[in-house]
Design an enzyme around this catalytic site. Structure first.
Site, PDB file in Angstrom:
ATOM      1  CB  CYS A 210       1.258   0.366  -0.316  1.00 43.27           C
ATOM      2  SG  CYS A 210       0.628  -0.612  -1.688  1.00 43.27           S
TER       3      CYS A 210
ATOM      4  CB  CYS B 230      -0.991  -2.258   0.614  1.00 43.73           C
ATOM      5  SG  CYS B 230       0.480  -2.611  -0.360  1.00 43.73           S
TER       6      CYS B 230
END
Length: 109
Positions: free
Chosen positions: A33, A36
């Site tokens: 991600c 993230c």
């Protein structure tokens, strides 16, 4: 990742949550991600600013299905702020450093 921000698992989360005396910011994330990864950089930056009253932990959603399900994490990154064992607030999606500080300051006074 700094040693101060720990990776927690399904197995040790409850113990960590119950023994923590500070606010606890839980970052639900995954290695693939991109938002993230960007948020991880910001969490490292703010750690020193909030270390007296806040602990930050990370939970990999792919390796910790029980916690991901328990807290209804359907999109990442998701941040959940706890005080003792109670959920105080939840944010879904990337936050800038300024937005993250506002999110934290709203509850940590």
């Amino acid at each position: 990742m700094t040693n101060k921000i720990k990776n927690i698992t399904d197995e040790n989360f409850k113990k960590y949550l119950l023994t923590n005396k500070k606010y606890l910011l839980v970052d639900f994330w995954a290695t693939w991600c991109a938002p993230c990864q960007s948020l991880s950089v910001i969490l490292k930056e703010i750690y020193n600013q909030y270390q007296d009253c806040l602990k930050i932990i990370k939970i990999d959603v792919e390796k910790n299905i029980k916690l991901t399900s328990k807290y209804s994490v359907q999109s990442i990154p998701t941040l959940i702020l706890f005080k003792k064992d109670q959920v105080i607030d939840k944010n879904i999606g990337f936050l800038s450093k300024e937005q993250l500080c506002l999110f934290l300051n709203k509850h940590m006074q």
